[in-house]
Design an enzyme around this catalytic site. Sequence first.
Site, short mmCIF file in Angstrom:
data_model
loop_
_atom_site.label_atom_id
_atom_site.label_comp_id
_atom_site.label_asym_id
_atom_site.label_seq_id
_atom_site.Cartn_x
_atom_site.Cartn_y
_atom_site.Cartn_z
N LYS A 136 -83.70 19.92 -60.57
CA LYS A 136 -84.28 18.53 -60.32
C LYS A 136 -85.63 18.48 -60.88
O LYS A 136 -85.94 17.22 -61.63
CB LYS A 136 -84.24 18.28 -58.87
CG LYS A 136 -82.69 18.28 -58.31
CD LYS A 136 -82.83 17.75 -56.66
CE LYS A 136 -83.84 18.55 -55.63
NZ LYS A 136 -83.23 19.68 -55.54
N ARG B 187 -82.12 13.21 -48.38
CA ARG B 187 -81.50 14.46 -48.31
C ARG B 187 -80.67 14.55 -47.19
O ARG B 187 -80.09 15.48 -46.75
CB ARG B 187 -82.68 15.57 -47.98
CG ARG B 187 -83.01 16.55 -49.32
CD ARG B 187 -84.27 17.38 -48.66
NE ARG B 187 -84.38 18.52 -49.45
CZ ARG B 187 -85.18 18.74 -50.32
NH1 ARG B 187 -85.85 18.12 -50.87
NH2 ARG B 187 -85.34 19.70 -50.91
N ARG C 211 -87.74 31.94 -59.56
CA ARG C 211 -89.18 31.02 -59.53
C ARG C 211 -90.04 31.48 -58.33
O ARG C 211 -91.39 31.44 -58.74
CB ARG C 211 -88.47 29.62 -59.13
CG ARG C 211 -89.57 28.43 -58.93
CD ARG C 211 -89.08 27.25 -58.68
NE ARG C 211 -88.53 26.99 -57.07
CZ ARG C 211 -88.29 25.95 -56.89
NH1 ARG C 211 -87.62 25.12 -57.55
NH2 ARG C 211 -87.64 25.98 -55.41
N ARG D 17 -94.64 29.74 -53.81
CA ARG D 17 -94.12 28.79 -52.64
C ARG D 17 -93.62 29.61 -51.37
O ARG D 17 -92.97 30.64 -51.79
CB ARG D 17 -92.85 27.82 -53.26
CG ARG D 17 -93.46 26.75 -54.03
CD ARG D 17 -92.35 26.01 -54.59
NE ARG D 17 -91.05 25.65 -53.66
CZ ARG D 17 -90.38 24.59 -53.84
NH1 ARG D 17 -90.40 23.97 -54.81
NH2 ARG D 17 -89.55 24.22 -52.85
N ARG E 207 -82.17 27.47 -46.96
CA ARG E 207 -82.34 26.02 -47.37
C ARG E 207 -80.79 25.64 -48.10
O ARG E 207 -80.68 24.52 -48.14
CB ARG E 207 -83.51 26.26 -48.74
CG ARG E 207 -84.84 26.01 -48.06
CD ARG E 207 -85.93 26.68 -48.92
NE ARG E 207 -86.04 25.63 -50.24
CZ ARG E 207 -86.21 26.21 -51.29
NH1 ARG E 207 -86.54 27.41 -51.66
NH2 ARG E 207 -86.53 25.27 -52.51
P1 AMP Z 1 -88.33 20.64 -52.43
O1 AMP Z 1 -89.69 20.65 -53.34
O2 AMP Z 1 -87.70 19.27 -52.88
O3 AMP Z 1 -87.49 21.71 -52.50
O4 AMP Z 1 -88.70 20.61 -51.03
C1 AMP Z 1 -89.30 21.60 -50.21
C2 AMP Z 1 -89.31 21.51 -48.90
O5 AMP Z 1 -90.00 20.14 -48.42
C3 AMP Z 1 -87.56 21.14 -48.15
O6 AMP Z 1 -87.14 22.64 -48.23
C4 AMP Z 1 -87.96 20.53 -46.90
O7 AMP Z 1 -88.60 21.49 -45.96
C5 AMP Z 1 -89.19 19.70 -47.37
N1 AMP Z 1 -88.67 18.29 -47.95
C6 AMP Z 1 -88.69 17.88 -49.30
N2 AMP Z 1 -88.17 16.65 -49.24
C7 AMP Z 1 -87.58 16.28 -47.93
C8 AMP Z 1 -86.79 15.33 -47.54
N3 AMP Z 1 -86.34 14.31 -48.20
N4 AMP Z 1 -86.44 15.22 -46.24
C9 AMP Z 1 -86.75 16.39 -45.56
N5 AMP Z 1 -87.52 17.26 -45.79
C10 AMP Z 1 -88.00 17.39 -47.16
#
Ligand code: AMP
Length: 193
Positions: A14, A90, A129, A135, A146
Amino acid sequence: MFNIVIFGAPGSGKGTQSENLISYYGLYHISTGEVLRDHIARGTDLGKTAAGYISEGKLIPDDLMVSILADILDNTPEAKKGVIFDGFPRTINQAEALKAMLAGRGAKVDAVVGLEVDEDELVDRLIKRGKESGRSDDNLETIKKRLQVYHSQTQPLRDYYIKEGSYVAIKGVGSIESIFDSIKSAIKEKCGK
Ligand code: AMP
């Protein structure tokens, strides 16, 4: 407004494809994961709340996430032209909230680009990654959590957006350029842009 949701499991590409979309369509990028990581780095109250959820691979509660997004949309003039939503929505609740927020602006989600990648490939990519990203959530235990969260809470959105008529399925494997070519053709077919 021209709005695209880039959708897919963690590790589906993404972030990478959002960068291509930004430069091609000139849209504003909102990555909710990046917004949260920025708050954590700055040590804000929101960052302190978010850190626990993120390191455990859980989702931030919907009401909090929706209010963060509403705040960004209200206070970012560059978002007026249109947005690439990356990592949001999400959950079905978030999708309903997004629909209402955009409707209030006379807009909608124009296309949902679903990057579809096999589970084994996702795990391989996320582990790779993790070696570079630093991270807190790119370790095997949290990656598995996740992916579980993705299957139970986020994947149902695929059917939701198929019913809405905005979902386009993209095979998320191959070169970055060839995947982006498929995305461009699918958006052109769906939205004429
Ligand atoms: P990402 O960078 O999109 O993989 O997001 C990393 C983490 O941020 C996720 O595993 C969630 O813990 C939190 N997060 C990001 N976007 C959302 C969302 N739309 N709703 C809830 N938690 C989120």
